[in-house]
Design a protein around this motif. Sequence first.
Motif, PDB file in Angstrom:
ATOM      1  N   VAL A   1      -1.921   8.044   6.653  1.00 59.74           N
ATOM      2  CA  VAL A   1      -0.875   8.473   5.724  1.00 59.74           C
ATOM      3  C   VAL A   1      -0.370   8.224   4.588  1.00 59.74           C
ATOM      4  CG1 VAL A   1       1.700   8.988   6.689  1.00 59.74           C
ATOM      5  CG2 VAL A   1       0.707   9.017   8.836  1.00 59.74           C
ATOM      6  N   MET A   2       0.189   8.539   4.009  1.00 61.13           N
ATOM      7  CA  MET A   2       0.261   8.118   1.901  1.00 61.13           C
ATOM      8  C   MET A   2       1.856   8.719   2.160  1.00 61.13           C
ATOM      9  SD  MET A   2      -2.070  11.536  -0.015  1.00 61.13           S
ATOM     10  CE  MET A   2      -1.889  13.197   0.739  1.00 61.13           C
ATOM     11  N   ASP A   3       2.294   8.005   0.544  1.00 60.49           N
ATOM     12  CA  ASP A   3       3.541   8.404   0.151  1.00 60.49           C
ATOM     13  C   ASP A   3       3.245   7.929  -1.406  1.00 60.49           C
ATOM     14  OD1 ASP A   3       5.691   8.979  -0.269  1.00 60.49           O
ATOM     15  OD2 ASP A   3       6.896   7.496   0.092  1.00 60.49           O
TER      16      ASP A   3
ATOM     17  N   PRO B   1       0.638  -1.448   0.116  1.00 58.03           N
ATOM     18  CA  PRO B   1       0.021   0.224  -0.133  1.00 58.03           C
ATOM     19  C   PRO B   1       1.138   0.891  -0.025  1.00 58.03           C
ATOM     20  CG  PRO B   1      -0.008  -0.680   1.725  1.00 58.03           C
ATOM     21  CD  PRO B   1       0.598  -2.196   1.405  1.00 58.03           C
ATOM     22  N   THR B   2       0.351   2.482  -0.435  1.00 59.26           N
ATOM     23  CA  THR B   2       0.909   3.591  -0.063  1.00 59.26           C
ATOM     24  C   THR B   2       0.318   4.564   0.588  1.00 59.26           C
ATOM     25  OG1 THR B   2       0.211   4.895  -2.051  1.00 59.26           O
ATOM     26  CG2 THR B   2       1.600   3.345  -2.651  1.00 59.26           C
ATOM     27  N   ALA B   3      -0.239   4.206   1.483  1.00 55.43           N
ATOM     28  CA  ALA B   3      -1.071   5.312   2.209  1.00 55.43           C
ATOM     29  C   ALA B   3      -1.387   4.139   3.172  1.00 55.43           C
ATOM     30  CB  ALA B   3      -2.302   5.725   1.404  1.00 55.43           C
ATOM     31  N   VAL B   4      -0.871   4.200   4.018  1.00 51.44           N
ATOM     32  CA  VAL B   4      -1.421   3.103   5.889  1.00 51.44           C
ATOM     33  C   VAL B   4      -2.436   3.475   6.778  1.00 51.44           C
ATOM     34  CG1 VAL B   4       0.310   1.964   5.190  1.00 51.44           C
ATOM     35  CG2 VAL B   4       0.764   4.025   6.168  1.00 51.44           C
ATOM     36  N   ARG B   5      -2.945   3.088   7.712  1.00 48.83           N
ATOM     37  CA  ARG B   5      -4.595   3.617   8.561  1.00 48.83           C
ATOM     38  C   ARG B   5      -3.444   3.451   9.462  1.00 48.83           C
ATOM     39  NH1 ARG B   5      -9.687   1.746   8.329  1.00 48.83           N
ATOM     40  NH2 ARG B   5     -10.143   4.019   6.654  1.00 48.83           N
ATOM     41  N   VAL B   6      -3.419   5.107  10.261  1.00 49.30           N
ATOM     42  CA  VAL B   6      -2.408   4.821  11.620  1.00 49.30           C
ATOM     43  C   VAL B   6      -3.463   4.968  12.822  1.00 49.30           C
ATOM     44  CG1 VAL B   6      -0.204   5.709  10.295  1.00 49.30           C
ATOM     45  CG2 VAL B   6      -1.657   7.603  11.238  1.00 49.30           C
TER      46      VAL B   6
END
Length: 181
Positions: free
Chosen positions: A75-77, A53-58
């Motif tokens: 948070v994304m990259d 994934p390029t975005a993860v739930r924090v």
Amino acid sequence: MATKGTLLLLIVLLVAAADAQLMQKGRRRATTAAAAPTHLHFYFHDTVSGKSPTAVRVVAPPDASSMPMFGMVNVMDDPLTEGPEPGSGPVGRAQGLYMGSDQARLGFLQAMNLVFTSGEFNGSTLALLGRNCPLDDVRELPVVGGTGAFRFATGYALLRTHWLDLRTGDAIVEYNVYVMH
């Protein structure tokens, strides 16, 4: 003697006024030349599913049963590309976060840096901060600053969802950014 002093003062004032007039004309030319916004067009790929994934739930939403996204933080990259295809030419990365901030509908507060890694603006960034409701046809996020070629930047970004998988949350979003710098 007073006449020579008055004449000298008058000459100094005339030279200063002429110099100020020339500087003002130069500023007006520079302002006019910079008045045309730069238009940037690219695609944002937000992948929240799968093995990479390029975005993860924090932060998970506190009450996912009644308000499934309210309070969630990701948070994304995310990659930015020239076209909507994931393999199209890279433009840069969208790095930041988005959080569920609307109790009534799907709405995010989005804060991110667009980090350009190729082309004319390689090494420069734009900072965007605003409301993003992904189910709206068009969303507008303000450009609140930038670095490098975009120092002192202002402007706006128009976002249109190109593709959205409601099952996974993965999305491809078209960006049209208009920036003054």
